[in-house]
Motif scaffolding. Sequence first.
Motif, PDB file in Angstrom:
ATOM      1  N   ILE A  68       0.840  -1.209   0.000  1.00  0.00           N
ATOM      2  CA  ILE A  68       0.000   0.000   0.000  1.00  0.00           C
ATOM      3  C   ILE A  68       0.870   1.252   0.000  1.00  0.00           C
ATOM      4  CG2 ILE A  68      -1.641   1.339   1.394  1.00  0.00           C
ATOM      5  CD1 ILE A  68      -2.876  -1.381   2.223  1.00  0.00           C
ATOM      6  N   SER A  69       1.921   1.255   0.795  1.00  0.00           N
ATOM      7  CA  SER A  69       2.837   2.411   0.836  1.00  0.00           C
ATOM      8  C   SER A  69       3.501   2.631  -0.511  1.00  0.00           C
ATOM      9  CB  SER A  69       3.906   2.215   1.906  1.00  0.00           C
ATOM     10  OG  SER A  69       3.332   2.163   3.189  1.00  0.00           O
ATOM     11  N   SER A  70       3.882   1.549  -1.163  1.00  0.00           N
ATOM     12  CA  SER A  70       4.516   1.654  -2.472  1.00  0.00           C
ATOM     13  C   SER A  70       3.556   2.243  -3.504  1.00  0.00           C
ATOM     14  CB  SER A  70       4.991   0.274  -2.919  1.00  0.00           C
ATOM     15  OG  SER A  70       5.508   0.319  -4.216  1.00  0.00           O
ATOM     16  N   VAL A  71       2.314   1.756  -3.499  1.00  0.00           N
ATOM     17  CA  VAL A  71       1.312   2.282  -4.429  1.00  0.00           C
ATOM     18  C   VAL A  71       1.045   3.759  -4.146  1.00  0.00           C
ATOM     19  CG1 VAL A  71      -1.130   2.141  -5.068  1.00  0.00           C
ATOM     20  CG2 VAL A  71       0.237   0.067  -4.908  1.00  0.00           C
ATOM     21  N   ASN A  72       0.922   4.118  -2.874  1.00  0.00           N
ATOM     22  CA  ASN A  72       0.696   5.525  -2.510  1.00  0.00           C
ATOM     23  C   ASN A  72       1.861   6.411  -2.929  1.00  0.00           C
ATOM     24  OD1 ASN A  72      -1.813   5.070  -1.403  1.00  0.00           O
ATOM     25  ND2 ASN A  72      -1.075   4.924   0.700  1.00  0.00           N
ATOM     26  N   GLN A  73       3.080   5.931  -2.770  1.00  0.00           N
ATOM     27  CA  GLN A  73       4.262   6.712  -3.162  1.00  0.00           C
ATOM     28  C   GLN A  73       4.278   6.949  -4.665  1.00  0.00           C
ATOM     29  OE1 GLN A  73       6.494   8.094  -1.024  1.00  0.00           O
ATOM     30  NE2 GLN A  73       7.340   9.128  -2.799  1.00  0.00           N
ATOM     31  N   LYS A  74       3.951   5.915  -5.437  1.00  0.00           N
ATOM     32  CA  LYS A  74       3.914   6.066  -6.893  1.00  0.00           C
ATOM     33  C   LYS A  74       2.831   7.057  -7.302  1.00  0.00           C
ATOM     34  CE  LYS A  74       5.786   1.533  -8.006  1.00  0.00           C
ATOM     35  NZ  LYS A  74       5.506   0.189  -8.516  1.00  0.00           N
ATOM     36  N   GLN A 103       1.637   9.533  -5.471  1.00  0.00           N
ATOM     37  CA  GLN A 103       2.098  10.872  -5.088  1.00  0.00           C
ATOM     38  C   GLN A 103       3.155  11.390  -6.052  1.00  0.00           C
ATOM     39  OE1 GLN A 103       3.384  10.416  -1.018  1.00  0.00           O
ATOM     40  NE2 GLN A 103       1.312  10.682  -0.205  1.00  0.00           N
ATOM     41  N   ASN A 104       4.041  10.525  -6.511  1.00  0.00           N
ATOM     42  CA  ASN A 104       5.059  10.941  -7.484  1.00  0.00           C
ATOM     43  C   ASN A 104       4.416  11.382  -8.795  1.00  0.00           C
ATOM     44  OD1 ASN A 104       7.127  10.430  -5.705  1.00  0.00           O
ATOM     45  ND2 ASN A 104       7.663   8.456  -6.582  1.00  0.00           N
TER      46      ASN A 104
END
Length: 166
Positions: free
Chosen positions: A36-42, A44-45
Amino acid sequence: MLEPLYLSISTDWPTLMVTGAIGLGSIMTSIAVVCISSVNQKTQNKAKSAELRYQWINDLRTNVSEFISISSVIQIRVAVEKGYIVEADFYNNLRILATYKSKIHLMLGSDKLKYSEINDIVVEIMGIFDDPYKIGRSRDLCEELESKVNTVLEEAWCNIKHKLEL
């Protein structure tokens, strides 16, 4: 005398299963949090990239419209006022025009053909004011500049929408 002590050690399987399930649950939760953190970071980027690109679009639009506006003022005044070319106001407007020319050039660079075409038009507009007989050509060049910049802006906008959809 010592009596022997007998210990019965048997595995408590229910306790072992519950402890194992809790540990496995913790591992699975950690993996889910990482995903979930990885998806959110992508996401946001992508959003930040789109925001920066949108700002670039607005800045380019502003700089080109200011360039065309000042160029039009110079064109009209050169055509209407005799001796305007030797006035201080002419040189001040030319200085401002050169500033916008530089901003446009720095925003676009020259690595793409359409960018270099835009930069060439801007340079040609700047050179026209030296010759009052070619001042009418400035209007045509400004329209061509608007058209080419609109194409670049539309492409950039489509690029933003495409990146945000993925």
